[in-house]
Scaffold this active site. Structure first.
Site, mmCIF file in Angstrom:
data_model
loop_
_atom_site.group_PDB
_atom_site.id
_atom_site.type_symbol
_atom_site.label_atom_id
_atom_site.label_comp_id
_atom_site.label_asym_id
_atom_site.label_seq_id
_atom_site.Cartn_x
_atom_site.Cartn_y
_atom_site.Cartn_z
ATOM 1 C CE LYS A 295 -3.786 4.651 0.555
ATOM 2 N NZ LYS A 295 -2.331 4.539 0.835
ATOM 3 C CG ASP B 191 -1.841 1.199 1.256
ATOM 4 O OD1 ASP B 191 -2.896 1.116 0.600
ATOM 5 O OD2 ASP B 191 -1.513 2.222 1.889
ATOM 6 C CG HIS C 200 -4.639 9.694 -0.011
ATOM 7 N ND1 HIS C 200 -3.276 9.675 -0.176
ATOM 8 C CD2 HIS C 200 -4.847 9.223 1.230
ATOM 9 C CE1 HIS C 200 -2.698 9.214 0.925
ATOM 10 N NE2 HIS C 200 -3.640 8.935 1.807
ATOM 11 C CE1 TYR D 3 0.481 7.830 2.439
ATOM 12 C CE2 TYR D 3 1.030 5.560 1.932
ATOM 13 C CZ TYR D 3 0.163 6.496 2.475
ATOM 14 O OH TYR D 3 -1.007 6.073 3.069
HETATM 15 N N1 LIG Z 1 -5.483 6.289 3.482
HETATM 16 C C1 LIG Z 1 -4.973 7.055 4.426
HETATM 17 O O1 LIG Z 1 -5.323 8.245 4.575
HETATM 18 C C2 LIG Z 1 -3.948 6.470 5.368
HETATM 19 C C3 LIG Z 1 -3.607 7.143 6.550
HETATM 20 C C4 LIG Z 1 -2.693 6.542 7.415
HETATM 21 C C5 LIG Z 1 -2.136 5.305 7.076
HETATM 22 N N2 LIG Z 1 -2.458 4.681 5.892
HETATM 23 C C6 LIG Z 1 -1.858 3.368 5.485
HETATM 24 O O2 LIG Z 1 -1.899 2.475 6.595
HETATM 25 C C7 LIG Z 1 -0.554 2.031 6.873
HETATM 26 C C8 LIG Z 1 -0.387 1.705 8.349
HETATM 27 O O3 LIG Z 1 -0.676 2.800 9.172
HETATM 28 P P1 LIG Z 1 0.437 3.538 10.023
HETATM 29 O O4 LIG Z 1 1.722 3.492 9.281
HETATM 30 O O5 LIG Z 1 -0.131 4.834 10.392
HETATM 31 O O6 LIG Z 1 0.523 2.779 11.385
HETATM 32 P P2 LIG Z 1 0.343 1.288 12.024
HETATM 33 O O7 LIG Z 1 0.600 0.223 11.022
HETATM 34 O O8 LIG Z 1 -0.939 1.320 12.752
HETATM 35 O O9 LIG Z 1 1.503 1.326 13.112
HETATM 36 C C9 LIG Z 1 2.831 1.451 12.757
HETATM 37 C C10 LIG Z 1 3.648 1.573 14.033
HETATM 38 O O10 LIG Z 1 3.511 0.361 14.782
HETATM 39 C C11 LIG Z 1 4.792 -0.221 14.949
HETATM 40 N N3 LIG Z 1 4.648 -1.681 14.804
HETATM 41 C C12 LIG Z 1 4.170 -2.350 13.733
HETATM 42 N N4 LIG Z 1 4.189 -3.675 13.945
HETATM 43 C C13 LIG Z 1 4.692 -3.855 15.187
HETATM 44 C C14 LIG Z 1 4.957 -5.002 15.982
HETATM 45 N N5 LIG Z 1 4.712 -6.238 15.528
HETATM 46 N N6 LIG Z 1 5.466 -4.812 17.233
HETATM 47 C C15 LIG Z 1 5.715 -3.569 17.689
HETATM 48 N N7 LIG Z 1 5.496 -2.436 16.995
HETATM 49 C C16 LIG Z 1 4.974 -2.582 15.744
HETATM 50 C C17 LIG Z 1 5.676 0.364 13.884
HETATM 51 O O11 LIG Z 1 7.023 0.458 14.320
HETATM 52 P P3 LIG Z 1 8.219 -0.377 13.578
HETATM 53 O O12 LIG Z 1 8.378 0.213 12.198
HETATM 54 O O13 LIG Z 1 9.379 -0.145 14.478
HETATM 55 O O14 LIG Z 1 7.780 -1.812 13.538
HETATM 56 C C18 LIG Z 1 5.094 1.778 13.748
HETATM 57 O O15 LIG Z 1 5.605 2.639 14.753
HETATM 58 C C19 LIG Z 1 0.283 3.225 6.393
HETATM 59 O O16 LIG Z 1 1.647 2.895 6.286
HETATM 60 C C20 LIG Z 1 -0.393 3.523 5.088
HETATM 61 O O17 LIG Z 1 -0.014 2.596 4.096
HETATM 62 C C21 LIG Z 1 -3.369 5.233 5.046
#
Ligand SMILES: NC(=O)c1ccc[n+]([C@@H]2O[C@H](COP(=O)([O-])OP(=O)(O)OC[C@H]3O[C@@H](n4cnc5c(N)ncnc54)[C@H](OP(=O)(O)O)[C@@H]3O)[C@@H](O)[C@H]2O)c1
Length: 286
Positions: free
Chosen positions: A77, A47, A110, A52
């Site tokens: 997106k 994704d 997006h 980004y």
């Molecule tokens: N459409 C939109 O508007 C939108 C908005 C926000 C996000 N997104 C998408 O959703 C994806 C995920 O959301 P996000 O990046 O906000 O956050 P997330 O996946 O909810 O959380 C990421 C955080 O959790 C940690 N983490 C992940 N797996 C872990 C594990 N097994 N143990 C401990 N810590 C862990 C990561 O650190 P480490 O890297 O150290 O593991 C990072 O700090 C984004 O990358 C993007 O692709 C889309």
């Protein structure tokens, strides 16, 4: 069946892996290595987004993996600011070029509003129909296999459902234990739209939540694993982001079952303190 092999069928017959790798905030020059590590671990769904700034690196990581193109599902997106047909069409072609792909599996609007105008009351209905027509035409031209939206509320979806030609296949929204958008999920389901869960680990904000930490320990898993399993059991497609090889692997080890009573406890939890990341529109609480 594990989350590695599970797929969901979209409303146009395209199949999509049930869990994907998030890549937000991973810089373009670092993301290829993360994508390659993830694909080696078994991820088959990536994704990214124009916003980004890392589509080029995502494409590089995909090619470096040596995997057949058709074995990996790639989502990007359309910039939230592209609300007219010409700029949306040019941006779609820009993504194909940046990713280095002849075809993108899924492309989403997006956000219904440009980021600078997030949830300010203006829904950009006409602009979203223009962007949607650009996506519809790109799909008809064979550039996109499926099209959908992100951050759409029911009223935004209704606009496309009423006036568009193609029904959105996906709505990607903020959804995690502690902040579960039940009304949006129910509305998506009623229209045959798959809901993807972004920030399924609350952008990291749930890692120290006492109830979740205690429950995860009871199941012998980590907090992130419990969070992802919750999304899968709720029928959503989670998109966890990690740059750590150990976390990437853990986030695919989801072969356990959360009991119904614990699912209910988790769904009822309410917290949404994203700390300093409240500065991002999507965590602003608006
Ligand atoms: N459409 C939109 O508007 C939108 C908005 C926000 C996000 N997104 C998408 O959703 C994806 C995920 O959301 P996000 O990046 O906000 O956050 P997330 O996946 O909810 O959380 C990421 C955080 O959790 C940690 N983490 C992940 N797996 C872990 C594990 N097994 N143990 C401990 N810590 C862990 C990561 O650190 P480490 O890297 O150290 O593991 C990072 O700090 C984004 O990358 C993007 O692709 C889309």
């Amino acid at each position: 069946m594990t989350s590695l092999t599970e797929t969901v069928e979209l409303n146009n017959g395209v199949t999509m892996p049930r869990l994907g790798l998030g890549t937000w905030l991973i810089p373009d020059d670092a993301v290829a290595a993360v994508v390659r590590t993830a694909l080696e671990a078994g991820y088959r769904h990536l994704d990214t987004a124009q916003a980004y700034g890392n589509e080029r690196g995502v494409g590089e990581g995909l090619r470096a993996s040596g995997l057949a193109r058709e074995s990996v599902f790639v989502t990007t997106k359309l910039a939230a600011e592209a609300k007219d047909y010409a700029s949306a069409t040019a941006a779609i072609d820009g993504s194909l070029t940046a990713l280095g792909l002849a075809e993108i599996d899924l492309m989403l609007i997006h956000s219904p509003e440009p980021w600078a105008d997030w949830r300010n009351g203006e829904h950009y209905f006409a602009g979203n129909l223009e962007a949607w027509r650009a996506l519809e035409d790109a799909q008809a031209a064979g550039k996109l296999r499926a099209i959908g939206v992100s951050n759409f509320e029911p009223v935004d979806l209704e606009n496309l459902l009423t006036h568009g030609r193609v029904r959105p296949a996906v709505n990607q929204v903020l959804a995690h234990i502690g902040n579960w958008p039940r009304a949006v999920i129910d509305d998506d389901r009623a229209h045959g739209i798959v809901t993807e869960a972004y920030s399924p680990v609350a952008h990291g904000a749930m890692l120290n939540e006492p109830t979740i930490v205690a429950m995860a320990a009871r199941y012998g898993v980590g907090v992130a694993q419990l969070a992802l399993r919750f999304c899968l059991q709720k029928g959503l497609v989670p998109l966890p982001k990690s740059t750590s090889p150990a976390h990437l692997a853990a986030n695919l080890a989801l072969d356990f079952e959360i009991a119904p009573a614990d699912m209910a406890t988790l769904e009822a939890l309410r917290f949404a303190d994203y700390g300093q990341d409240r500065a991002f529109p999507v965590y602003s609480g608006k």
